[in-house]
Design a protein around this motif. Structure first.
Motif, short mmCIF file in Angstrom:
data_model
loop_
_atom_site.label_atom_id
_atom_site.label_comp_id
_atom_site.label_asym_id
_atom_site.label_seq_id
_atom_site.Cartn_x
_atom_site.Cartn_y
_atom_site.Cartn_z
N UNK A 1 0.81 -1.22 0.00
CA UNK A 1 0.00 0.00 0.00
C UNK A 1 0.85 1.27 0.00
N UNK A 2 2.13 1.17 0.22
CA UNK A 2 3.01 2.33 0.25
C UNK A 2 3.41 2.71 -1.17
N UNK A 3 3.48 4.04 -1.43
CA UNK A 3 3.84 4.48 -2.77
C UNK A 3 4.36 5.91 -2.76
N UNK A 4 4.99 6.27 -3.88
CA UNK A 4 5.38 7.65 -4.15
C UNK A 4 5.12 7.91 -5.63
N UNK A 5 4.46 9.03 -5.91
CA UNK A 5 4.16 9.45 -7.27
C UNK A 5 4.81 10.79 -7.50
N UNK A 6 5.53 10.92 -8.61
CA UNK A 6 6.11 12.20 -9.01
C UNK A 6 5.46 12.66 -10.30
N UNK A 7 5.17 13.95 -10.40
CA UNK A 7 4.53 14.49 -11.59
C UNK A 7 4.76 15.99 -11.64
N UNK A 8 4.49 16.61 -12.79
CA UNK A 8 4.62 18.05 -12.96
C UNK A 8 3.23 18.66 -13.11
N UNK A 9 3.05 19.83 -12.52
CA UNK A 9 1.77 20.53 -12.59
C UNK A 9 2.06 22.02 -12.74
N UNK A 10 1.64 22.60 -13.85
CA UNK A 10 1.87 24.02 -14.13
C UNK A 10 3.35 24.40 -13.98
N UNK A 11 4.24 23.50 -14.38
CA UNK A 11 5.67 23.76 -14.31
C UNK A 11 6.30 23.47 -12.96
N UNK A 12 5.50 23.14 -11.96
CA UNK A 12 6.02 22.82 -10.63
C UNK A 12 6.26 21.32 -10.50
N UNK A 13 7.25 20.94 -9.68
CA UNK A 13 7.52 19.53 -9.38
C UNK A 13 6.67 19.12 -8.18
N UNK A 14 5.94 18.02 -8.35
CA UNK A 14 5.03 17.57 -7.29
C UNK A 14 5.28 16.11 -6.95
N UNK A 15 5.04 15.78 -5.69
CA UNK A 15 5.05 14.38 -5.27
C UNK A 15 3.89 14.16 -4.31
N UNK A 16 3.36 12.96 -4.37
CA UNK A 16 2.41 12.49 -3.37
C UNK A 16 2.94 11.15 -2.90
N UNK A 17 3.18 11.04 -1.61
CA UNK A 17 3.67 9.78 -1.06
C UNK A 17 2.73 9.30 0.04
N UNK A 18 2.72 7.99 0.22
CA UNK A 18 1.89 7.38 1.26
C UNK A 18 2.70 6.27 1.91
N UNK A 19 2.80 6.34 3.24
CA UNK A 19 3.54 5.32 3.99
C UNK A 19 3.06 5.37 5.44
N UNK A 20 2.93 4.22 6.03
CA UNK A 20 2.58 4.13 7.46
C UNK A 20 1.31 4.94 7.78
N UNK A 21 0.28 4.82 6.93
CA UNK A 21 -1.01 5.48 7.12
C UNK A 21 -0.95 7.01 7.09
N UNK A 22 0.10 7.55 6.48
CA UNK A 22 0.28 8.99 6.36
C UNK A 22 0.56 9.35 4.92
N UNK A 23 -0.15 10.37 4.41
CA UNK A 23 0.09 10.88 3.05
C UNK A 23 0.76 12.24 3.16
N UNK A 24 1.67 12.50 2.22
CA UNK A 24 2.35 13.78 2.19
C UNK A 24 2.37 14.28 0.76
N UNK A 25 1.90 15.51 0.56
CA UNK A 25 1.89 16.12 -0.76
C UNK A 25 2.84 17.30 -0.73
#
Length: 139
Positions: free
Chosen positions: A39-63
């Motif tokens: 269930x743990x993951x990290x996603x990297x992507x670009x949005x409007x020229x900005x670098x973005x990540x969304x990660x999930x680990x140990x029941x916590x999400x961080x954007x």
């Protein structure tokens, strides 16, 4: 957060984000990369020229968003956390209370949904984040 998931290389994905912030609906799509282990993951992507990540680990999400808009927000179900926004000397933030946080992970990718309240007024917000492996990347 889990940044070295150790289960294969990053794989290409399509990111779909649907949000409702203060009653205003928004949908965006982007190309990105996904690394997942259980269930743990990290996603990297670009949005409007900005670098973005969304990660999930140990029941916590961080954007995290870095660029024209700098934002770091943490979500943990049933808890108050903090959203930091700004850059340089211009920094601020507000409290966030995460009412629900759900993750589904499978062969096709990952889906994270959450409902949270933010700011002094307790504005209700919702987010649906889907990172689906592109066809050539599916195993």
């Amino acid at each position: 957060m889990c940044y070295n998931l150790k289960e294969g290389a990053l794989r290409k994905c399509k990111v779909n984000i649907n949000s409702s912030i203060g009653g205003s609906e928004n949908s965006v799509c982007a190309e990105g990369y996904l690394e997942a282990s259980g269930d743990n993951f990290i996603v990297g992507y670009a949005l409007d020229g900005d670098r973005c990540t969304l990660s999930y680990c140990d029941n916590t999400a961080e954007q995290i968003r870095v660029g024209g808009q700098n934002v770091k927000i943490t979500f943990k179900e049933g808890e108050k956390t903090f959203c930091e926004i700004g850059s340089g000397d211009f920094r601020g933030g507000f409290e966030v209370y995460t009412k629900s946080l759900k993750v589904i992970s499978g062969k096709g990718g990952v889906k994270l949904t959450l409902e949270y309240f933010s700011g002094a007024d307790g504005e209700k917000n919702a987010l649906s984040f889907v990172a689906a492996y592109t066809e050539q990347e599916k195993k």
